[in-house]
Design a protein around this motif. Structure first.
Motif, PDB file in Angstrom:
ATOM      1  N   ALA A 492     -66.531  -7.785  30.656  1.00  9.53           N
ATOM      2  CA  ALA A 492     -65.133  -8.086  30.319  1.00  9.53           C
ATOM      3  C   ALA A 492     -64.831  -9.573  30.477  1.00  9.53           C
ATOM      4  N   LYS A 493     -65.386 -10.189  31.524  1.00  8.92           N
ATOM      5  CA  LYS A 493     -65.156 -11.621  31.737  1.00  8.92           C
ATOM      6  C   LYS A 493     -65.809 -12.455  30.636  1.00  8.92           C
ATOM      7  N   VAL A 494     -67.031 -12.078  30.250  1.00  9.67           N
ATOM      8  CA  VAL A 494     -67.718 -12.831  29.196  1.00  9.67           C
ATOM      9  C   VAL A 494     -66.964 -12.678  27.873  1.00  9.67           C
ATOM     10  N   ALA A 495     -66.505 -11.469  27.577  1.00  9.12           N
ATOM     11  CA  ALA A 495     -65.755 -11.235  26.337  1.00  9.12           C
ATOM     12  C   ALA A 495     -64.507 -12.109  26.294  1.00  9.12           C
ATOM     13  N   LYS A 496     -63.812 -12.234  27.420  1.00 10.37           N
ATOM     14  CA  LYS A 496     -62.615 -13.078  27.485  1.00 10.37           C
ATOM     15  C   LYS A 496     -62.980 -14.548  27.266  1.00 10.37           C
ATOM     16  N   LEU A 497     -64.122 -14.964  27.784  1.00 10.94           N
ATOM     17  CA  LEU A 497     -64.557 -16.345  27.586  1.00 10.94           C
ATOM     18  C   LEU A 497     -64.879 -16.616  26.117  1.00 10.94           C
ATOM     19  N   TYR A 498     -65.531 -15.661  25.450  1.00  9.19           N
ATOM     20  CA  TYR A 498     -65.776 -15.817  24.011  1.00  9.19           C
ATOM     21  C   TYR A 498     -64.448 -16.017  23.276  1.00  9.19           C
ATOM     22  N   HIS A 499     -63.495 -15.164  23.567  1.00 12.67           N
ATOM     23  CA  HIS A 499     -62.192 -15.266  22.902  1.00 12.67           C
ATOM     24  C   HIS A 499     -61.561 -16.639  23.136  1.00 12.67           C
ATOM     25  N   ASP A 500     -61.534 -17.060  24.387  1.00 16.12           N
ATOM     26  CA  ASP A 500     -60.858 -18.318  24.715  1.00 16.12           C
ATOM     27  C   ASP A 500     -61.607 -19.522  24.152  1.00 16.12           C
ATOM     28  N   TYR A 501     -62.924 -19.411  24.029  1.00 16.34           N
ATOM     29  CA  TYR A 501     -63.691 -20.490  23.398  1.00 16.34           C
ATOM     30  C   TYR A 501     -63.238 -20.687  21.952  1.00 16.34           C
ATOM     31  N   TYR A 502     -63.190 -19.615  21.177  1.00 19.81           N
ATOM     32  CA  TYR A 502     -62.804 -19.758  19.777  1.00 19.81           C
ATOM     33  C   TYR A 502     -61.370 -20.247  19.634  1.00 19.81           C
ATOM     34  N   ASP A 599     -80.140 -12.894  32.172  1.00 16.46           N
ATOM     35  CA  ASP A 599     -79.038 -12.990  31.212  1.00 16.46           C
ATOM     36  C   ASP A 599     -78.489 -14.405  31.084  1.00 16.46           C
ATOM     37  N   GLN A 600     -78.905 -15.290  31.982  1.00 15.26           N
ATOM     38  CA  GLN A 600     -78.278 -16.605  32.045  1.00 15.26           C
ATOM     39  C   GLN A 600     -78.591 -17.466  30.825  1.00 15.26           C
ATOM     40  N   ARG A 601     -79.826 -17.405  30.326  1.00 12.16           N
ATOM     41  CA  ARG A 601     -80.198 -18.320  29.248  1.00 12.16           C
ATOM     42  C   ARG A 601     -79.395 -18.047  27.973  1.00 12.16           C
ATOM     43  N   PHE A 602     -79.270 -16.782  27.585  1.00  7.81           N
ATOM     44  CA  PHE A 602     -78.528 -16.474  26.364  1.00  7.81           C
ATOM     45  C   PHE A 602     -77.049 -16.808  26.528  1.00  7.81           C
ATOM     46  N   PHE A 603     -76.496 -16.552  27.704  1.00  6.27           N
ATOM     47  CA  PHE A 603     -75.103 -16.912  27.971  1.00  6.27           C
ATOM     48  C   PHE A 603     -74.915 -18.419  27.823  1.00  6.27           C
ATOM     49  N   ARG A 604     -75.839 -19.170  28.397  1.00  8.65           N
ATOM     50  CA  ARG A 604     -75.762 -20.632  28.276  1.00  8.65           C
ATOM     51  C   ARG A 604     -75.896 -21.069  26.819  1.00  8.65           C
ATOM     52  N   ASP A 605     -76.919 -20.539  26.128  1.00  8.12           N
ATOM     53  CA  ASP A 605     -77.222 -20.997  24.774  1.00  8.12           C
ATOM     54  C   ASP A 605     -76.130 -20.626  23.779  1.00  8.12           C
ATOM     55  N   ASN A 606     -75.580 -19.415  23.908  1.00  2.59           N
ATOM     56  CA  ASN A 606     -74.662 -18.912  22.886  1.00  2.59           C
ATOM     57  C   ASN A 606     -73.195 -19.173  23.191  1.00  2.59           C
ATOM     58  N   LEU A 607     -72.868 -19.481  24.452  1.00  2.00           N
ATOM     59  CA  LEU A 607     -71.454 -19.665  24.781  1.00  2.00           C
ATOM     60  C   LEU A 607     -71.193 -20.902  25.641  1.00  2.00           C
ATOM     61  N   ALA A 608     -71.845 -20.996  26.790  1.00  2.00           N
ATOM     62  CA  ALA A 608     -71.528 -22.101  27.703  1.00  2.00           C
ATOM     63  C   ALA A 608     -71.861 -23.463  27.111  1.00  2.00           C
ATOM     64  N   ALA A 609     -73.055 -23.587  26.511  1.00  2.15           N
ATOM     65  CA  ALA A 609     -73.453 -24.885  25.937  1.00  2.15           C
ATOM     66  C   ALA A 609     -72.588 -25.283  24.737  1.00  2.15           C
ATOM     67  N   PRO A 610     -72.341 -24.384  23.765  1.00  5.99           N
ATOM     68  CA  PRO A 610     -71.439 -24.775  22.675  1.00  5.99           C
ATOM     69  C   PRO A 610     -70.059 -25.200  23.160  1.00  5.99           C
ATOM     70  N   CYS A 611     -69.561 -24.524  24.205  1.00  5.91           N
ATOM     71  CA  CYS A 611     -68.236 -24.881  24.726  1.00  5.91           C
ATOM     72  C   CYS A 611     -68.250 -26.269  25.353  1.00  5.91           C
ATOM     73  N   HIS A 612     -69.266 -26.555  26.155  1.00 12.10           N
ATOM     74  CA  HIS A 612     -69.380 -27.879  26.773  1.00 12.10           C
ATOM     75  C   HIS A 612     -69.611 -28.949  25.703  1.00 12.10           C
ATOM     76  N   TYR A 613     -70.403 -28.621  24.699  1.00 11.74           N
ATOM     77  CA  TYR A 613     -70.641 -29.534  23.577  1.00 11.74           C
ATOM     78  C   TYR A 613     -69.325 -29.886  22.884  1.00 11.74           C
ATOM     79  N   MET A 614     -68.496 -28.864  22.599  1.00 10.50           N
ATOM     80  CA  MET A 614     -67.229 -29.131  21.910  1.00 10.50           C
ATOM     81  C   MET A 614     -66.262 -29.905  22.806  1.00 10.50           C
ATOM     82  N   GLU A 615     -66.312 -29.682  24.116  1.00  4.43           N
ATOM     83  CA  GLU A 615     -65.475 -30.461  25.028  1.00  4.43           C
ATOM     84  C   GLU A 615     -65.885 -31.929  24.983  1.00  4.43           C
TER      85      GLU A 615
END
Length: 689
Positions: A492-502, A599-615
């Motif tokens: 649920a937390k990851v899903a909310k982060l995806y939403h807030d990223y977009y 699970d950390q690598r995919f979370f980083r690659d698909n969500l955390a890194a793109p978010c930090h990149y866009m910041e």
């Protein structure tokens, strides 16, 4: 006495046999797969794509159970459990049809077991239904996710796999018949594909695991011996359907015009003239015959456009000047192509699509373009160019026409859209497709996702929706997705982060389409354009320095920045984007530490890194535009812009591990974004001060 002894011995033998035959059946009436007690059974007459999927399932067992089951052509209960693969469209079924449970139409599939016969049935209505059933079994029982190759998945060892006697997975036919990916603008994907056979092919396996069935390619016809190219051959190997890009007619385009005349006809190419219809027919005839001879399952595309992704009047010297006359030419040419396809295939009403892209969309909206109609004619509408929403031609579409509908949506875009980070999101995708489905029966879908890796979550959402639009809901899908890839505890937390990223993206203009959120957003290739365009006039300030790129049919569409001062809008927009991306990025970092290691690598690659990149990218553009506007603090702002762009680069490059160790190589060599070129520009501007 001897008779009693014999009877006793006979009873012991019978009990022993019953015990041996029941070893695989536990107290809960289940089949229990263990090392050495099962085999996969498939007909020797089965088609090659199914055999390939069977071999892949066997490898999945090996990854998870450390045991690779034998693949046999005979069901033999004496060896233990049989996993029987059944393709109803194959002549040799191996077993009695009466033992099979019913299925729906095309591509439907089922998994169930018969404990007494010690069989598990992996059952498909046809070739792809069987392949989908095989990969569904792998996902359900071996927990091999569809995106295993793209998600850095690590197998979790299973000593045994149990299938309950009442297990019955059933999937009816999909709603959308043709469900496609279009790998386009593959500046990262193409160099990576060349590194290994797995890189070159496993994205096709991924499509089948997601239950997609079609790939859109550029021209695939080759010369001079009536063969399709190696890309098409790969589709045939995996059992996928081929369709063509919107500037490709009959699997070929006018970029290959000269090649046909020189290679096949051994002559100088005739000029492209509308008056020379005979030469055009000959060119199309060779292309159509090539597809027919190759026996590749093909969804035909009819089209009349220019040499590249441009209108035909840019290539034909005798083209008319008015839109109405131009549309009349297209109307005539596409009907010629359709008639030729019908004659070559012998089909009265083959599945054929036409895509209304750019100028075709405008001509259709004006009612000048009159495409063919028919029961299997697919009118493929395209999301509004550069931003993705139902365009005027779809809104004005007469729903009484006898056609089926298709839809083409970019999850990335060549020149102004998402590229190194996803931006459109599954909610926007769902809105678009729901609208199309209100206008007519949706039968074809294609998403353009270029380099693939950045967009796998969005593409998985599209695949799920295209199978059953009635049951699909983005929020539910995303929770399922996050549960599968990041665990139930954190889903649920990851899903909310995806939403807030977009929703962190700058919306540079309010939505105009009714009830649509995020119609206009500032994707990373728009950032790239701003760097380039302002960089060229850095010493010559203007409040409105941005201009439309080439082939822009609608003024102002390149950036769509609201207001009358682009510079001030960019500064304010980037300030908001930095804050929003920064807030989500910090939450991503906090959660990353709590996730299981696997699970950390995919979370980083698909969500955390793109978010930090866009910041970081937003901070860099913010300081760059400030430096452009304010000469008094130019040095400080340029230095900050350089630091932040280097941070954006380093954030992405840090995800280069495992099979993706060289992923961003293509960005350094004429990449669509090309971070090194942007840094070179900033270094140059800083040096000149």
């Amino acid at each position: 006495m001897k008779n009693y002894s014999r009877l006793f011995v006979s009873l012991l033998i019978m009990l022993s046999f019953i015990s041996i035959s029941s070893l695989a059946i536990n107290a809960n009436s289940s089949l229990n797969l263990k090392d050495g007690n099962f085999q996969i059974v498939v007909s020797g007459h089965e088609v090659e794509p199914v055999k390939l999927a069977v071999a892949t399932l066997s490898k999945d067992f090996e990854k998870v159970m450390h045991y690779k089951p034998e693949i046999s052509q005979r069901a033999d209960n004496a060896k233990g459990i049989d996993i029987v693969v059944v393709n109803e469209s194959t002549d040799d079924l191996l077993i009695d049809k009466l033992l099979l449970r019913s299925l729906d139409g095309f591509e439907s599939h089922r998994i169930y077991c018969d404990v007494l016969k010690r069989r598990i049935y992996i059952h498909g209505k046809d070739m792809r239904g069987t392949i989908y059933a095989l990969y569904t079994f792998s996902e359900q029982f071996l927990e091999v996710p569809a995106l295993w190759y793209f998600s850095s998945w690590e197998p979790q060892y299973k000593k045994q796999v149990m299938i309950s006697s009442d297990f019955d997975y059933y999937q009816k036919s999909p709603q959308v018949r043709y469900r496609a990916w279009f790998p386009n603008d593959t500046d990262l994907f193409e160099p990576w594909r060349k590194l290994s056979k797995e890189n070159d092919e496993l994205w096709l396996e991924t499509m089948l695991r997601l239950k997609l069935n079609t790939v859109e390619l550029e021209a695939t016809v080759t010369y001079p011996d009536y063969k399709l190219n190696s890309r098409a051959a790969l589709l045939r190997k995996y059992g996928l359907i081929l369709t063509s890009h919107h500037h490709v007619a009959c699997n070929n385009n006018l970029m290959n015009w000269e090649g046909y005349w020189r290679t096949v006809r051994k002559m100088e190419p005739p000029k492209l003239l509308l008056s020379d219809e005979e030469s055009l027919r000959e060119f199309w005839q060779y292309s159509i015959e090539t597809v027919c001879r190759d026996k590749q399952e093909n969804l035909w595309q009819i089209s009349f456009r220019g040499i590249n992704d441009q209108p035909f009047w840019a290539a034909f010297s005798d083209a008319p000047e008015t839109d109405k006359e131009r549309a009349e030419v297209i109307n005539r040419m596409i009907r010629i192509q359709l008639d030729m396809i019908k004659e070559a295939t012998g089909e009265k009403d083959p599945f054929v699509r036409m895509t209304f892209y750019d100028e075709l969309s405008d001509l259709l909206a004006k009612d000048y373009l009159q495409p063919p109609t028919g029961e299997n004619m697919l009118w493929t509408f395209v999301a509004g160019r550069r931003d993705h929403y139902p365009y005027d031609d779809l809104v004005a579409f007469d729903t009484k026409k006898q056609v089926k509908l298709g839809y083409y949506m970019n999850l990335q875009f060549t020149s102004t859209g998402a590229h190194l980070a996803p931006a459109e999101g599954p909610w926007k995708m769902e809105f678009n497709y729901r609208y199309v489905n209100t206008r007519g029966p949706l039968t074809f879908s294609v998403v353009n996702a270029g380099n693939l890796r950045e967009f796998v979550m969005e593409m998985a959402a599209n695949a799920r929706m295209m199978w059953d639009m009635q049951l699909y809901d983005t929020d539910s899908f995303l929770l399922d997705f996050c549960t599968q890839y990041f665990g139930k505890k954190h889903a649920a937390k990851v899903a909310k982060l995806y939403h807030d990223y977009y929703y962190a993206y700058w919306q540079q203009k309010p939505s105009a389409f009714p009830n649509m959120e995020r119609q206009f957003i500032f994707q990373d290739l728009r950032y790239s354009r701003v760097f380039d365009q302002i960089g060229k006039r850095f010493q010559d300030f203007s409040p409105n320095p941005l201009y439309d790129i080439g082939f822009e049919r609608i003024p102002g569409r390149t950036f769509r920045i609201d207001g009358n001062n682009q510079v001030d809008s960019l500064i304010a927009g980037m300030e908001r984007a930095v804050f929003r991306f920064g807030e989500v990025s910090r939450r991503c970092e906090d959660l990353l530490k709590q996730l299981p290691c696997q699970d950390q690598r995919f979370f980083r690659d698909n969500l955390a890194a793109p978010c930090h990149y866009m910041e970081a990218l937003s901070r860099s553009l913010y300081h760059f535009v400030l430096a452009y506007k304010n000469t008094d603090e130019r040095v400080e702002n340029l230095d900050a812009a350089i630091r932040q762009l280097e941070e954006a680069r380093d954030t992405l490059y840090a995800t280069q591990e495992g099979v993706f160790a060289t992923w961003y190589t293509g960005d350094s060599f004429n990449g669509k974004f090309n971070i090194p070129a942007k840094l070179k520009l900033l270094y140059k501007l800083r040096k000149e001060i």
